[in-house]
Design a protein around this motif. Structure first.
Motif, PDB file in Angstrom:
ATOM      1  N   UNK A 105      43.618  25.619  78.324  1.00  0.00           N
ATOM      2  CA  UNK A 105      42.425  24.772  78.415  1.00  0.00           C
ATOM      3  C   UNK A 105      42.771  23.302  78.171  1.00  0.00           C
ATOM      4  N   UNK A 106      43.646  23.045  77.188  1.00  0.00           N
ATOM      5  CA  UNK A 106      44.096  21.682  76.951  1.00  0.00           C
ATOM      6  C   UNK A 106      43.164  20.832  76.109  1.00  0.00           C
ATOM      7  N   UNK A 107      42.116  21.393  75.518  1.00  0.00           N
ATOM      8  CA  UNK A 107      41.199  20.604  74.702  1.00  0.00           C
ATOM      9  C   UNK A 107      41.802  20.354  73.321  1.00  0.00           C
ATOM     10  N   UNK A 108      41.336  19.323  72.595  1.00  0.00           N
ATOM     11  CA  UNK A 108      41.843  19.070  71.246  1.00  0.00           C
ATOM     12  C   UNK A 108      41.555  20.248  70.318  1.00  0.00           C
ATOM     13  N   UNK A 109      42.570  20.660  69.555  1.00  0.00           N
ATOM     14  CA  UNK A 109      42.441  21.771  68.621  1.00  0.00           C
ATOM     15  C   UNK A 109      42.892  21.309  67.242  1.00  0.00           C
ATOM     16  N   UNK A 110      42.100  21.623  66.216  1.00  0.00           N
ATOM     17  CA  UNK A 110      42.500  21.321  64.842  1.00  0.00           C
ATOM     18  C   UNK A 110      42.480  22.619  64.043  1.00  0.00           C
ATOM     19  N   UNK A 111      43.626  22.973  63.473  1.00  0.00           N
ATOM     20  CA  UNK A 111      43.726  24.121  62.575  1.00  0.00           C
ATOM     21  C   UNK A 111      43.600  23.593  61.149  1.00  0.00           C
ATOM     22  N   UNK A 112      42.665  24.149  60.377  1.00  0.00           N
ATOM     23  CA  UNK A 112      42.387  23.621  59.047  1.00  0.00           C
ATOM     24  C   UNK A 112      42.642  24.667  57.969  1.00  0.00           C
ATOM     25  N   UNK A 113      42.781  24.182  56.726  1.00  0.00           N
ATOM     26  CA  UNK A 113      42.891  25.077  55.578  1.00  0.00           C
ATOM     27  C   UNK A 113      44.294  25.422  55.164  1.00  0.00           C
ATOM     28  N   UNK A 114      45.269  25.213  56.026  1.00  0.00           N
ATOM     29  CA  UNK A 114      46.673  25.451  55.705  1.00  0.00           C
ATOM     30  C   UNK A 114      47.498  24.300  56.274  1.00  0.00           C
ATOM     31  N   UNK A 115      48.569  23.962  55.565  1.00  0.00           N
ATOM     32  CA  UNK A 115      49.517  22.985  56.102  1.00  0.00           C
ATOM     33  C   UNK A 115      50.640  23.757  56.757  1.00  0.00           C
ATOM     34  N   UNK A 116      50.948  23.421  57.999  1.00  0.00           N
ATOM     35  CA  UNK A 116      51.958  24.183  58.723  1.00  0.00           C
ATOM     36  C   UNK A 116      52.704  23.316  59.720  1.00  0.00           C
ATOM     37  N   UNK A 117      53.854  23.789  60.082  1.00  0.00           N
ATOM     38  CA  UNK A 117      54.638  23.156  61.142  1.00  0.00           C
ATOM     39  C   UNK A 117      54.460  23.991  62.409  1.00  0.00           C
ATOM     40  N   UNK A 118      54.513  23.344  63.553  1.00  0.00           N
ATOM     41  CA  UNK A 118      54.354  24.056  64.802  1.00  0.00           C
ATOM     42  C   UNK A 118      52.918  24.402  65.105  1.00  0.00           C
ATOM     43  N   UNK A 119      51.987  23.519  64.745  1.00  0.00           N
ATOM     44  CA  UNK A 119      50.574  23.767  65.015  1.00  0.00           C
ATOM     45  C   UNK A 119      50.310  23.741  66.520  1.00  0.00           C
ATOM     46  N   UNK A 120      49.199  24.372  66.929  1.00  0.00           N
ATOM     47  CA  UNK A 120      48.808  24.339  68.335  1.00  0.00           C
ATOM     48  C   UNK A 120      48.651  22.905  68.797  1.00  0.00           C
ATOM     49  N   UNK A 121      47.998  22.098  67.956  1.00  0.00           N
ATOM     50  CA  UNK A 121      47.729  20.694  68.275  1.00  0.00           C
ATOM     51  C   UNK A 121      47.812  19.912  66.967  1.00  0.00           C
ATOM     52  N   UNK A 122      46.688  19.776  66.261  1.00  0.00           N
ATOM     53  CA  UNK A 122      46.673  19.084  64.972  1.00  0.00           C
ATOM     54  C   UNK A 122      46.382  20.063  63.845  1.00  0.00           C
ATOM     55  N   UNK A 123      46.718  19.655  62.627  1.00  0.00           N
ATOM     56  CA  UNK A 123      46.608  20.540  61.469  1.00  0.00           C
ATOM     57  C   UNK A 123      46.305  19.724  60.225  1.00  0.00           C
ATOM     58  N   UNK A 124      45.324  20.192  59.428  1.00  0.00           N
ATOM     59  CA  UNK A 124      44.973  19.531  58.173  1.00  0.00           C
ATOM     60  C   UNK A 124      44.800  20.610  57.112  1.00  0.00           C
ATOM     61  N   UNK A 125      45.559  20.518  56.012  1.00  0.00           N
ATOM     62  CA  UNK A 125      45.421  21.535  54.981  1.00  0.00           C
ATOM     63  C   UNK A 125      46.384  21.337  53.836  1.00  0.00           C
ATOM     64  N   UNK A 126      46.860  22.439  53.277  1.00  0.00           N
ATOM     65  CA  UNK A 126      47.764  22.418  52.132  1.00  0.00           C
ATOM     66  C   UNK A 126      48.494  23.751  52.082  1.00  0.00           C
ATOM     67  N   UNK A 127      49.499  23.855  51.214  1.00  0.00           N
ATOM     68  CA  UNK A 127      50.311  25.074  51.123  1.00  0.00           C
ATOM     69  C   UNK A 127      49.712  26.047  50.107  1.00  0.00           C
ATOM     70  N   UNK A 128      49.248  27.180  50.578  1.00  0.00           N
ATOM     71  CA  UNK A 128      48.721  28.207  49.679  1.00  0.00           C
ATOM     72  C   UNK A 128      49.848  28.865  48.895  1.00  0.00           C
ATOM     73  N   UNK A 129      51.013  28.949  49.481  1.00  0.00           N
ATOM     74  CA  UNK A 129      52.170  29.496  48.757  1.00  0.00           C
ATOM     75  C   UNK A 129      52.496  28.625  47.550  1.00  0.00           C
ATOM     76  N   UNK A 130      52.390  27.308  47.732  1.00  0.00           N
ATOM     77  CA  UNK A 130      52.661  26.398  46.617  1.00  0.00           C
ATOM     78  C   UNK A 130      51.592  26.522  45.539  1.00  0.00           C
ATOM     79  N   UNK A 131      50.371  26.870  45.909  1.00  0.00           N
ATOM     80  CA  UNK A 131      49.328  27.131  44.906  1.00  0.00           C
ATOM     81  C   UNK A 131      49.792  28.244  43.971  1.00  0.00           C
ATOM     82  N   UNK A 132      50.218  29.353  44.545  1.00  0.00           N
ATOM     83  CA  UNK A 132      50.696  30.470  43.733  1.00  0.00           C
ATOM     84  C   UNK A 132      51.886  30.093  42.874  1.00  0.00           C
TER      85      UNK A 132
END
Length: 335
Positions: free
Chosen positions: A144-171
């Motif tokens: 489709x090519x539309x803007x995508x934002x994945x939220x709630x986790x920080x990650x590398x290799x996101x579909x498009x953009x990403x905003x979050x944090x590391x849940x593993x680091x929380x533990x």
């Protein structure tokens, strides 16, 4: 041999493969009773073969994007997602965009079906929670090519953009905190819903510290949604074991609150006999007695930045990026 279609399939492609006119394809979606069952099945098979998604907004908006942002969350029964949605909706509404929300109930295949349905409305952008999606979902979004934002986790290799944090680091942070206090016997009360990879990551980080520091760990796993009743059950079980924990980390604050109630019923002192820490920093955490230690995720900031990032992309500005907002470990009276 027909040439492979690499762009997003159009109605004309379906018509060509089914051997009918574009008008017939359109009528099969909009006036199915006006098309014979044999033709409808042929069109449906062609659409499946091409991964064609009908554009239900086409009649009024032609090929343009709507002023809608589609959002798929794992559940609507969670204040964490509610805060993110509230902030993001406010940012987008002020610029004339409406938010359309759906819940996948932590089922990735359900998320794929929702994404497929939502794309038929030609949204300006889409927001998903987390980094885990089916291959079908990824293919739909890439095509489709539309803007995508994945939220709630920080990650590398996101579909498009990403905003979050590391849940593993929380533990890991909570595990290190307890270890630094000299605690040798730890407990983990985990809600293990299929698809809740964020809770699983927090548990994994906690276990890593336990292993690295040579500590003892007792676990209790709940297969139902977090509740104070579940927290009470987990606490009673863990504290009834021979190597009962000196500190317990809970999947979220609701479990932790139930544990606090159960501690009072059993005559177990918090934090003298056992220390407790939850996740989410729900409203009651600071006002319970004793107040509950917790982890405060940046829910509102995630929503605000996701909304602003999408608006930039809609204006043709900015570029895909990943933002790690971190989190706060709030130590209160419970330890």
């Amino acid at each position: 041999m027909k040439k492979a279609i690499t762009r997003r399939p159009k109605m004309a492609d379906v018509a060509r493969m089914a051997g009918v006119s574009i008008t017939t394809v359109s009528r099969s979606y909009n006036e199915p009773d006006a098309v014979s069952e044999k033709i409808r099945l042929r069109i449906a098979e062609a659409a499946r073969s091409l991964s064609y998604i009908p554009n239900v907004m086409a009649g009024s908006l032609a090929a343009t994007r709507s002023k809608t942002v589609a959002v798929v969350v794992p559940t609507l029964n969670n204040s964490v997602f509610a805060l993110t949605l509230e902030e993001m909706t406010g940012v987008l509404n002020r610029r004339g965009y409406q938010v359309m929300v759906s819940s996948s109930d932590y089922v990735l295949e359900r998320e794929e079906e929702l994404v497929k349905s939502l794309l038929s409305w030609s949204p300006a952008g889409i927001v998903l929670v987390g980094r885990h999606h089916t291959r079908g979902t990824l293919r739909l979004l890439v095509e489709d090519g539309l803007p995508v934002v994945e939220v709630g986790e920080y990650l590398e290799g996101a579909i498009d953009s990403n905003i979050g944090f590391s849940h593993r680091e929380v533990g890991r942070r909570i595990g290190r905190h307890f270890a630094d206090l000299g605690i040798r016997r730890l407990g983990l009360a985990l809600v293990a819903l299929p698809g809740d990879h964020r809770a699983a990551d927090r548990a994994a980080g906690f276990r890593e510290v336990v292993h690295e520091a040579g500590l003892h760990l007792e676990e209790f796993v709940l297969s139902e949604r977090a509740s104070s009743k579940g927290g009470a059950t987990a606490f009673a079980d863990l504290m009834g074991r021979p190597d009962r924990p000196q500190a317990i980390f809970f999947s979220n604050d609701m479990l932790c609150l139930g544990a606090l109630f159960e501690a009072g019923r059993l005559g177990i002192r918090v934090p003298d006999d056992v220390k407790l820490c939850g996740y989410g920093d729900f409203d009651f955490a600071a006002t319970s007695s004793p107040s509950l230690s917790s982890v405060r995720p940046p829910d509102r900031e995630i929503g605000r930045q996701a909304g602003e990032l999408l608006l930039e992309r809609f204006r043709g500005e900015g570029a895909p990026l990943s933002i790690n907002l971190g989190f706060e470990h709030i130590v209160r009276a419970s330890g």
